[in-house]
Design a protein around this motif. Structure first.
Motif, PDB file in Angstrom:
ATOM      1  N   LYS A  19     -14.932  22.304  70.185  1.00 35.10           N
ATOM      2  CA  LYS A  19     -15.464  20.956  70.005  1.00 35.10           C
ATOM      3  C   LYS A  19     -15.418  20.516  68.538  1.00 35.10           C
ATOM      4  O   LYS A  19     -15.189  19.339  68.253  1.00 35.10           O
ATOM      5  N   SER A  30     -18.254  33.166  74.679  1.00 33.17           N
ATOM      6  CA  SER A  30     -17.772  31.948  75.353  1.00 33.17           C
ATOM      7  C   SER A  30     -18.487  30.708  74.821  1.00 33.17           C
ATOM      8  O   SER A  30     -17.858  29.662  74.631  1.00 33.17           O
ATOM      9  N   ASN A  31     -19.778  30.803  74.551  1.00 32.93           N
ATOM     10  CA  ASN A  31     -20.505  29.665  73.969  1.00 32.93           C
ATOM     11  C   ASN A  31     -20.012  29.372  72.550  1.00 32.93           C
ATOM     12  O   ASN A  31     -19.858  28.210  72.169  1.00 32.93           O
ATOM     13  N   PHE A  32     -19.780  30.424  71.789  1.00 34.56           N
ATOM     14  CA  PHE A  32     -19.263  30.251  70.433  1.00 34.56           C
ATOM     15  C   PHE A  32     -17.888  29.579  70.469  1.00 34.56           C
ATOM     16  O   PHE A  32     -17.637  28.614  69.747  1.00 34.56           O
ATOM     17  N   GLU A  39     -24.443  31.564  68.389  1.00 37.23           N
ATOM     18  CA  GLU A  39     -24.612  31.529  69.830  1.00 37.23           C
ATOM     19  C   GLU A  39     -24.872  32.946  70.359  1.00 37.23           C
ATOM     20  O   GLU A  39     -24.653  33.925  69.660  1.00 37.23           O
ATOM     21  N   ASN A  40     -25.277  33.026  71.600  1.00 38.73           N
ATOM     22  CA  ASN A  40     -25.585  34.315  72.215  1.00 38.73           C
ATOM     23  C   ASN A  40     -24.406  34.963  72.920  1.00 38.73           C
ATOM     24  O   ASN A  40     -24.483  36.119  73.296  1.00 38.73           O
ATOM     25  N   SER A  41     -23.333  34.212  73.112  1.00 40.49           N
ATOM     26  CA  SER A  41     -22.165  34.790  73.782  1.00 40.49           C
ATOM     27  C   SER A  41     -20.892  34.264  73.133  1.00 40.49           C
ATOM     28  O   SER A  41     -20.885  33.190  72.522  1.00 40.49           O
ATOM     29  N   PRO A  80     -20.694  32.535  64.231  1.00 40.62           N
ATOM     30  CA  PRO A  80     -21.437  32.182  65.434  1.00 40.62           C
ATOM     31  C   PRO A  80     -22.944  32.358  65.257  1.00 40.62           C
ATOM     32  O   PRO A  80     -23.391  33.252  64.551  1.00 40.62           O
ATOM     33  N   SER A 131     -16.583  27.709  72.772  1.00 45.09           N
ATOM     34  CA  SER A 131     -16.735  26.308  73.200  1.00 45.09           C
ATOM     35  C   SER A 131     -17.167  25.427  72.038  1.00 45.09           C
ATOM     36  O   SER A 131     -16.636  24.324  71.844  1.00 45.09           O
ATOM     37  N   SER A 132     -18.112  25.907  71.249  1.00 49.55           N
ATOM     38  CA  SER A 132     -18.554  25.152  70.061  1.00 49.55           C
ATOM     39  C   SER A 132     -17.407  24.995  69.076  1.00 49.55           C
ATOM     40  O   SER A 132     -17.207  23.925  68.502  1.00 49.55           O
TER      41      SER A 132
END
Length: 110
Positions: A28, A20-22, A16-18, A14, A24-25
């Motif tokens: 995708k 959940s964002n990681f 990302e900062n969280s 990751p 989600s990426s």
């Protein structure tokens, strides 16, 4: 999300900062790597819960069904709290060892 395409596997980390964002990426982009061995390295900067790690379970099952490995690198969890289908290890070296062992098992027909 940082993706490193190694000779034997794809390493995903990751940026990302969280969590959940990681995740989600990861969701995708996973279709690009579903036929390869995957190692997902979860950083300590995230607050990781059992529920977060279990989000990867369906991906681990899919990889097992298509003859590839899926390993998560995370510290400070009790692996006994997770199904055997989910390979969880604390280091990259151990993740690489899991892929190697599973490759041998597949070659032997297990």
């Amino acid at each position: 999300m940082i993706v490193e395409d190694k000779k034997e596997y794809v390493l995903i980390k990751p940026d990302e900062n969280s969590f959940s964002n990681f995740f989600s990426s990861f969701e995708k982009e996973h279709s690009n790597y579903k036929e390869k061995h995957l190692i997902v390295q979860v950083l300590e900067k995230f607050t990781i819960s059992k529920e977060n790690i279990l989000l990867f379970l369906s991906y681990a099952v899919r990889h097992q069904e298509n003859g590839t490995s899926f390993v998560i690198i995370v510290n400070d969890v009790d692996i006994d709290d997770f199904p055997e289908t989910l390979n969880i290890v604390p280091t990259l070296v151990e993740a690489q060892d899991i892929i190697e062992m599973e490759n041998i098992e597949r070659e032997l027909g297990f």
